[in-house]
Motif scaffolding. Structure first.
Motif, PDB file in Angstrom:
ATOM      1  N   ILE A   1      66.387 -41.581  76.866  1.00 23.01           N
ATOM      2  CA  ILE A   1      67.480 -42.344  77.448  1.00 23.01           C
ATOM      3  C   ILE A   1      68.761 -41.515  77.509  1.00 23.01           C
ATOM      4  CG2 ILE A   1      68.863 -44.445  77.288  1.00 23.01           C
ATOM      5  CD1 ILE A   1      65.883 -44.940  77.901  1.00 23.01           C
ATOM      6  N   HIS A   2      69.098 -40.857  76.391  1.00 22.57           N
ATOM      7  CA  HIS A   2      70.355 -40.119  76.326  1.00 22.57           C
ATOM      8  C   HIS A   2      70.204 -38.626  76.617  1.00 22.57           C
ATOM      9  CE1 HIS A   2      72.242 -43.738  74.970  1.00 22.57           C
ATOM     10  NE2 HIS A   2      71.390 -43.842  73.969  1.00 22.57           N
ATOM     11  N   SER A   3      68.985 -38.173  76.901  1.00 19.33           N
ATOM     12  CA  SER A   3      68.684 -36.789  77.298  1.00 19.33           C
ATOM     13  C   SER A   3      69.102 -35.748  76.275  1.00 19.33           C
ATOM     14  CB  SER A   3      69.330 -36.470  78.651  1.00 19.33           C
ATOM     15  OG  SER A   3      68.862 -37.328  79.637  1.00 19.33           O
ATOM     16  N   PHE A   4      68.953 -36.061  74.987  1.00 19.64           N
ATOM     17  CA  PHE A   4      69.161 -35.045  73.959  1.00 19.64           C
ATOM     18  C   PHE A   4      68.001 -34.061  74.056  1.00 19.64           C
ATOM     19  CE2 PHE A   4      71.618 -37.605  70.497  1.00 19.64           C
ATOM     20  CZ  PHE A   4      72.568 -37.955  71.428  1.00 19.64           C
ATOM     21  N   GLY A   5      68.189 -32.838  73.614  1.00 16.34           N
ATOM     22  CA  GLY A   5      67.088 -31.879  73.507  1.00 16.34           C
ATOM     23  C   GLY A   5      66.230 -32.235  72.307  1.00 16.34           C
ATOM     24  N   LEU A   6      65.104 -31.550  72.155  1.00 20.27           N
ATOM     25  CA  LEU A   6      64.222 -31.841  71.026  1.00 20.27           C
ATOM     26  C   LEU A   6      64.917 -31.581  69.691  1.00 20.27           C
ATOM     27  CD1 LEU A   6      60.799 -30.461  72.229  1.00 20.27           C
ATOM     28  CD2 LEU A   6      61.341 -32.804  71.640  1.00 20.27           C
ATOM     29  N   LYS A   7      65.624 -30.479  69.603  1.00 24.74           N
ATOM     30  CA  LYS A   7      66.292 -30.138  68.344  1.00 24.74           C
ATOM     31  C   LYS A   7      67.331 -31.200  67.981  1.00 24.74           C
ATOM     32  CE  LYS A   7      68.940 -26.569  66.073  1.00 24.74           C
ATOM     33  NZ  LYS A   7      69.723 -25.365  66.200  1.00 24.74           N
ATOM     34  N   ASN A   8      68.168 -31.565  68.944  1.00 22.09           N
ATOM     35  CA  ASN A   8      69.203 -32.564  68.681  1.00 22.09           C
ATOM     36  C   ASN A   8      68.605 -33.941  68.421  1.00 22.09           C
ATOM     37  OD1 ASN A   8      71.202 -30.663  68.958  1.00 22.09           O
ATOM     38  ND2 ASN A   8      71.504 -31.084  71.131  1.00 22.09           N
ATOM     39  N   SER A   9      67.519 -34.274  69.115  1.00 19.88           N
ATOM     40  CA  SER A   9      66.859 -35.561  68.869  1.00 19.88           C
ATOM     41  C   SER A   9      66.301 -35.612  67.460  1.00 19.88           C
ATOM     42  CB  SER A   9      65.729 -35.782  69.880  1.00 19.88           C
ATOM     43  OG  SER A   9      66.229 -35.857  71.181  1.00 19.88           O
ATOM     44  N   GLY A  10      65.675 -34.509  67.031  1.00 19.05           N
ATOM     45  CA  GLY A  10      65.147 -34.445  65.671  1.00 19.05           C
ATOM     46  C   GLY A  10      66.244 -34.569  64.636  1.00 19.05           C
ATOM     47  N   GLU A  11      67.365 -33.852  64.863  1.00 19.70           N
ATOM     48  CA  GLU A  11      68.486 -33.936  63.936  1.00 19.70           C
ATOM     49  C   GLU A  11      69.078 -35.342  63.911  1.00 19.70           C
ATOM     50  OE1 GLU A  11      71.198 -30.894  65.168  1.00 19.70           O
ATOM     51  OE2 GLU A  11      69.967 -29.299  64.310  1.00 19.70           O
TER      52      GLU A  11
ATOM     53  N   CYS B   1      67.507 -38.061  64.258  1.00 22.60           N
ATOM     54  CA  CYS B   1      66.612 -38.896  63.455  1.00 22.60           C
ATOM     55  C   CYS B   1      66.484 -38.400  62.015  1.00 22.60           C
ATOM     56  CB  CYS B   1      65.227 -38.928  64.097  1.00 22.60           C
ATOM     57  SG  CYS B   1      65.214 -39.710  65.715  1.00 22.60           S
ATOM     58  N   GLY B   2      67.126 -37.273  61.710  1.00 20.29           N
ATOM     59  CA  GLY B   2      67.030 -36.718  60.363  1.00 20.29           C
ATOM     60  C   GLY B   2      65.708 -36.026  60.113  1.00 20.29           C
ATOM     61  N   LYS B   3      65.073 -35.538  61.165  1.00 18.51           N
ATOM     62  CA  LYS B   3      63.760 -34.898  61.055  1.00 18.51           C
ATOM     63  C   LYS B   3      63.821 -33.500  61.666  1.00 18.51           C
ATOM     64  CE  LYS B   3      61.799 -38.747  59.631  1.00 18.51           C
ATOM     65  NZ  LYS B   3      61.152 -38.941  58.389  1.00 18.51           N
ATOM     66  N   SER B   4      62.710 -32.782  61.592  1.00 17.63           N
ATOM     67  CA  SER B   4      62.644 -31.420  62.123  1.00 17.63           C
ATOM     68  C   SER B   4      62.358 -31.437  63.625  1.00 17.63           C
ATOM     69  CB  SER B   4      61.539 -30.636  61.418  1.00 17.63           C
ATOM     70  OG  SER B   4      60.268 -31.144  61.792  1.00 17.63           O
ATOM     71  N   THR B   5      62.548 -30.287  64.254  1.00 18.25           N
ATOM     72  CA  THR B   5      62.248 -30.141  65.682  1.00 18.25           C
ATOM     73  C   THR B   5      60.752 -30.307  65.932  1.00 18.25           C
ATOM     74  OG1 THR B   5      64.103 -28.613  65.882  1.00 18.25           O
ATOM     75  CG2 THR B   5      62.515 -28.604  67.670  1.00 18.25           C
ATOM     76  N   THR B   6      59.938 -29.799  65.019  1.00 18.17           N
ATOM     77  CA  THR B   6      58.477 -29.938  65.157  1.00 18.17           C
ATOM     78  C   THR B   6      58.079 -31.401  65.124  1.00 18.17           C
ATOM     79  OG1 THR B   6      58.204 -27.817  64.039  1.00 18.17           O
ATOM     80  CG2 THR B   6      56.265 -29.226  64.194  1.00 18.17           C
ATOM     81  N   TRP B   7      58.660 -32.137  64.204  1.00 21.82           N
ATOM     82  CA  TRP B   7      58.378 -33.576  64.133  1.00 21.82           C
ATOM     83  C   TRP B   7      58.755 -34.240  65.455  1.00 21.82           C
ATOM     84  CZ3 TRP B   7      61.466 -37.840  64.782  1.00 21.82           C
ATOM     85  CH2 TRP B   7      60.926 -39.065  64.396  1.00 21.82           C
ATOM     86  N   ALA B   8      59.936 -33.899  65.967  1.00 22.35           N
ATOM     87  CA  ALA B   8      60.399 -34.488  67.224  1.00 22.35           C
ATOM     88  C   ALA B   8      59.442 -34.131  68.364  1.00 22.35           C
ATOM     89  CB  ALA B   8      61.820 -34.025  67.549  1.00 22.35           C
ATOM     90  N   PHE B   9      59.012 -32.877  68.425  1.00 20.89           N
ATOM     91  CA  PHE B   9      58.098 -32.426  69.484  1.00 20.89           C
ATOM     92  C   PHE B   9      56.801 -33.238  69.459  1.00 20.89           C
ATOM     93  CE2 PHE B   9      54.593 -29.687  70.863  1.00 20.89           C
ATOM     94  CZ  PHE B   9      54.990 -29.428  72.161  1.00 20.89           C
ATOM     95  N   LEU B  10      56.219 -33.383  68.277  1.00 22.56           N
ATOM     96  CA  LEU B  10      54.951 -34.115  68.152  1.00 22.56           C
ATOM     97  C   LEU B  10      55.112 -35.592  68.498  1.00 22.56           C
ATOM     98  CD1 LEU B  10      53.624 -32.484  64.879  1.00 22.56           C
ATOM     99  CD2 LEU B  10      52.834 -32.051  67.210  1.00 22.56           C
ATOM    100  N   HIS B  11      56.191 -36.194  68.032  1.00 23.80           N
ATOM    101  CA  HIS B  11      56.394 -37.619  68.283  1.00 23.80           C
ATOM    102  C   HIS B  11      56.779 -37.894  69.733  1.00 23.80           C
ATOM    103  CE1 HIS B  11      56.002 -39.516  64.246  1.00 23.80           C
ATOM    104  NE2 HIS B  11      55.989 -38.238  63.921  1.00 23.80           N
ATOM    105  N   VAL B  12      57.521 -37.005  70.363  1.00 20.37           N
ATOM    106  CA  VAL B  12      57.851 -37.180  71.782  1.00 20.37           C
ATOM    107  C   VAL B  12      56.564 -37.156  72.611  1.00 20.37           C
ATOM    108  CG1 VAL B  12      58.856 -35.974  73.773  1.00 20.37           C
ATOM    109  CG2 VAL B  12      60.241 -36.414  71.774  1.00 20.37           C
ATOM    110  N   ALA B  13      55.650 -36.263  72.273  1.00 21.59           N
ATOM    111  CA  ALA B  13      54.378 -36.201  72.996  1.00 21.59           C
ATOM    112  C   ALA B  13      53.600 -37.505  72.832  1.00 21.59           C
ATOM    113  CB  ALA B  13      53.551 -35.015  72.502  1.00 21.59           C
ATOM    114  N   ASN B  14      53.568 -38.049  71.620  1.00 19.77           N
ATOM    115  CA  ASN B  14      52.868 -39.317  71.378  1.00 19.77           C
ATOM    116  C   ASN B  14      53.537 -40.477  72.114  1.00 19.77           C
ATOM    117  OD1 ASN B  14      51.021 -38.057  69.749  1.00 19.77           O
ATOM    118  ND2 ASN B  14      52.094 -38.547  67.853  1.00 19.77           N
ATOM    119  N   ILE B  15      54.861 -40.509  72.071  1.00 21.44           N
ATOM    120  CA  ILE B  15      55.605 -41.575  72.752  1.00 21.44           C
ATOM    121  C   ILE B  15      55.347 -41.515  74.249  1.00 21.44           C
ATOM    122  CG2 ILE B  15      57.937 -42.322  73.382  1.00 21.44           C
ATOM    123  CD1 ILE B  15      58.787 -41.485  70.513  1.00 21.44           C
ATOM    124  N   ARG B  16      55.435 -40.324  74.820  1.00 22.54           N
ATOM    125  CA  ARG B  16      55.211 -40.144  76.255  1.00 22.54           C
ATOM    126  C   ARG B  16      53.804 -40.614  76.643  1.00 22.54           C
ATOM    127  NH1 ARG B  16      55.687 -34.741  76.789  1.00 22.54           N
ATOM    128  NH2 ARG B  16      57.924 -34.869  77.021  1.00 22.54           N
TER     129      ARG B  16
END
Length: 179
Positions: A137-147, A149-164
């Motif tokens: 929605i807000h077009s944050f990058g993976l790194k910023n999205s992970g931060e 949420c208080g999580k790592s970029t890897t976590w964000a990458f994996l969860h974005v793939a699952n959400i998509r």
């Protein structure tokens, strides 16, 4: 410039066309010509020149250049993987600022956006929903999205793939009707 830098510059200018043909237009390092290939090629030259400032010994210039080029390509690939973006047609529907002349299409898109948000809120836990909002929605990058949420970029990458994947499965028919 020291002697090594001058020798490398001369070697590079003599071999420029051959190197460029080998690296930018061949599958030497596993990919065909890419738009940034030329940038990586010249950045590799600059890296070698910079490293030769502190160099005093014998070295094979082709080995130095190929290694620098390989590092440049790897750095680009790593950066490219951080900023994966979904299909523009699909995620363009999620923005709140849709401008369309056809009112029916605009209504369909608005309803689809509302449905996707409701589905996400219902289906995902709080962290995943916050990631959904930040990334899609807000077009944050993976790194910023992970931060966010208080999580790592890897976590964000994996969860974005699952959400998509889950959203695509759920709304496949509706998205195909928008085309």
């Amino acid at each position: 410039m020291n002697n090594y830098q001058l020798l490398f510059s001369n070697w590079f200018s003599v071999n420029y066309d051959n190197l460029r043909a080998q690296l930018c237009c061949d599958k030497k390092f596993g990919e065909l010509y890419a738009p940034n290939c030329e940038d990586d090629f010249h950045n590799a030259y600059l890296c070698v020149i910079d490293s030769l400032k502190r160099f005093d010994g014998n070295a094979d210039f082709s080995t130095l250049f190929y290694a620098a080029y390989r590092r440049q390509r790897k750095a680009y690939k790593a950066h490219e993987m951080k900023e994966i973006r979904p299909n523009d047609l699909f995620w363009g529907v999620l923005t709140a600022n849709i401008i369309d002349d056809d009112e029916n299409t605009n209504n369909d898109k608005s309803q689809l956006i509302a449905s996707i948000r409701q589905f996400a809120k219902r289906t995902f836990n709080n962290n995943d929903f916050a990631l959904f909002e930040a990334y899609f929605i807000h077009s944050f990058g993976l790194k910023n999205s992970g931060e966010f949420c208080g999580k790592s970029t890897t976590w964000a990458f994996l969860h974005v793939a699952n959400i998509r994947e889950m959203i695509c499965k759920q709304f496949d028919d509706e998205l195909n009707n928008l085309k």
